[in-house]
Write a protein that holds these residues in place. Structure first.
Motif, PDB file in Angstrom:
ATOM      1  N   GLU A 189      26.231  52.069  87.185  1.00  0.00           N
ATOM      2  CA  GLU A 189      26.599  52.636  88.479  1.00  0.00           C
ATOM      3  C   GLU A 189      27.633  51.772  89.191  1.00  0.00           C
ATOM      4  OE1 GLU A 189      24.641  53.895  92.763  1.00  0.00           O
ATOM      5  OE2 GLU A 189      23.317  53.766  91.018  1.00  0.00           O
ATOM      6  N   GLN A 190      27.496  50.462  89.116  1.00  0.00           N
ATOM      7  CA  GLN A 190      28.473  49.584  89.766  1.00  0.00           C
ATOM      8  C   GLN A 190      29.870  49.772  89.178  1.00  0.00           C
ATOM      9  OE1 GLN A 190      27.691  45.639  91.132  1.00  0.00           O
ATOM     10  NE2 GLN A 190      25.529  45.839  90.566  1.00  0.00           N
ATOM     11  N   GLY A 234      35.809  54.568  90.606  1.00  0.00           N
ATOM     12  CA  GLY A 234      35.945  55.895  91.201  1.00  0.00           C
ATOM     13  C   GLY A 234      35.395  57.024  90.356  1.00  0.00           C
ATOM     14  N   ASP A 235      34.459  56.716  89.464  1.00  0.00           N
ATOM     15  CA  ASP A 235      33.907  57.722  88.548  1.00  0.00           C
ATOM     16  C   ASP A 235      32.478  58.140  88.891  1.00  0.00           C
ATOM     17  OD1 ASP A 235      36.200  57.907  86.976  1.00  0.00           O
ATOM     18  OD2 ASP A 235      35.594  56.196  85.729  1.00  0.00           O
ATOM     19  N   TRP A 236      31.936  57.700  90.000  1.00  0.00           N
ATOM     20  CA  TRP A 236      30.555  58.030  90.344  1.00  0.00           C
ATOM     21  C   TRP A 236      30.540  59.287  91.212  1.00  0.00           C
ATOM     22  CZ3 TRP A 236      26.301  56.485  88.094  1.00  0.00           C
ATOM     23  CH2 TRP A 236      25.073  56.755  88.675  1.00  0.00           C
ATOM     24  N   ASP A 237      30.950  60.416  90.621  1.00  0.00           N
ATOM     25  CA  ASP A 237      30.989  61.683  91.345  1.00  0.00           C
ATOM     26  C   ASP A 237      30.160  62.698  90.573  1.00  0.00           C
ATOM     27  OD1 ASP A 237      32.809  61.612  89.267  1.00  0.00           O
ATOM     28  OD2 ASP A 237      34.329  62.789  90.295  1.00  0.00           O
ATOM     29  N   TYR A 238      28.898  62.689  90.879  1.00  0.00           N
ATOM     30  CA  TYR A 238      27.913  63.475  90.139  1.00  0.00           C
ATOM     31  C   TYR A 238      28.141  64.981  90.195  1.00  0.00           C
ATOM     32  CZ  TYR A 238      23.474  65.633  88.943  1.00  0.00           C
ATOM     33  OH  TYR A 238      22.514  66.429  88.391  1.00  0.00           O
ATOM     34  N   LEU A 273      31.066  52.408  87.497  1.00  0.00           N
ATOM     35  CA  LEU A 273      31.580  53.739  87.804  1.00  0.00           C
ATOM     36  C   LEU A 273      31.989  53.863  89.273  1.00  0.00           C
ATOM     37  CD1 LEU A 273      30.488  54.220  84.932  1.00  0.00           C
ATOM     38  CD2 LEU A 273      29.798  56.477  85.690  1.00  0.00           C
ATOM     39  N   ARG A 274      31.264  53.240  90.157  1.00  0.00           N
ATOM     40  CA  ARG A 274      31.640  53.282  91.577  1.00  0.00           C
ATOM     41  C   ARG A 274      32.966  52.546  91.814  1.00  0.00           C
ATOM     42  NH1 ARG A 274      28.196  55.451  95.189  1.00  0.00           N
ATOM     43  NH2 ARG A 274      26.017  55.696  94.607  1.00  0.00           N
ATOM     44  N   VAL A 275      33.098  51.356  91.251  1.00  0.00           N
ATOM     45  CA  VAL A 275      34.323  50.574  91.424  1.00  0.00           C
ATOM     46  C   VAL A 275      35.525  51.332  90.860  1.00  0.00           C
ATOM     47  CG1 VAL A 275      35.521  48.502  90.565  1.00  0.00           C
ATOM     48  CG2 VAL A 275      33.253  48.298  91.566  1.00  0.00           C
ATOM     49  N   LYS A 329      33.038  41.989  91.040  1.00  0.00           N
ATOM     50  CA  LYS A 329      33.435  43.400  91.111  1.00  0.00           C
ATOM     51  C   LYS A 329      34.895  43.605  90.717  1.00  0.00           C
ATOM     52  CE  LYS A 329      29.817  45.320  93.822  1.00  0.00           C
ATOM     53  NZ  LYS A 329      29.394  46.475  94.519  1.00  0.00           N
TER      54      LYS A 329
END
Length: 176
Positions: free
Chosen positions: A155-156, A162-166, A158-160, A5
């Motif tokens: 998804e992994q 900070g971009d997984w904000d739908y 983008l989450r790491v 990660k």
């Protein structure tokens, strides 16, 4: 695969193989046309990453217009078909966007993907990839090709990062 990660923080671009990654590798022949099945969750994640500004490329040995049509529908335009030397195509993609190889995540499943996966910042594979690919992968998805492994790695990242904000982009993503 330890601490994988940490490496995801540098990823700004994704490149995927098609058969065995975006599909389960099955092909149905119908009237000289090859028909493949893709996963809508993968399609959503590809669109979402594009909306967030990530670059996405496809490098495949295949050459079917239906693959291009599906990818264009999702907004992907960097498509390298009939690739016989994937590293040369990846170098073109890197040059086009002025990237460094360590900014690229490549997901592949079979021997033609080996060199590329060995030379990018992050190599990923579906769990049903061939053994040689599994040995060079930084990450092995718990999902098989065509069953959501593309969504898993996107998804992994983008989450790491900070971009997984739908909610911010939900109105910009077409129905897949």
């Amino acid at each position: 695969m330890k601490n994988y990660k940490e490496k995801l923080n540098s990823i700004t671009s994704f490149v995927f193989d098609v058969d065995g990654v975006m599909t389960d590798g099955s092909i149905i022949l119908m009237n000289k046309e090859m028909i493949r099945s893709t996963n809508t969750k993968d399609g959503f994640a590809l669109q979402f990453a594009l909306k967030k500004g990530y670059k996405i490329g496809i490098i495949t040995g295949g050459r079917d217009a239906s693959v291009v049509s599906r990818l264009n529908y999702l907004g992907i335009t960097d498509i390298y078909l009939n690739s016989t030397y994937k590293w040369a195509d990846l170098e073109d993609f890197i040059y086009k966007y002025n990237l460094k190889s360590d900014q690229v995540l490549y997901m592949g499943d079979d021997l033609p993907d080996y060199e590329v996966m060995s030379r990018v910042g992050f190599g990923a594979a579906p769990k049903d990839a061939c053994s040689e690919i599994l040995t060079v992968a930084d990450y092995i998805s718990p999902l098989e090709g065509g069953k959501g492994c593309v969504r898993d790695v996107i998804e992994q990242v983008l989450r790491v990062r900070g971009d997984w904000d739908y909610l911010e982009t939900q109105n910009d993503i077409a129905s897949i």
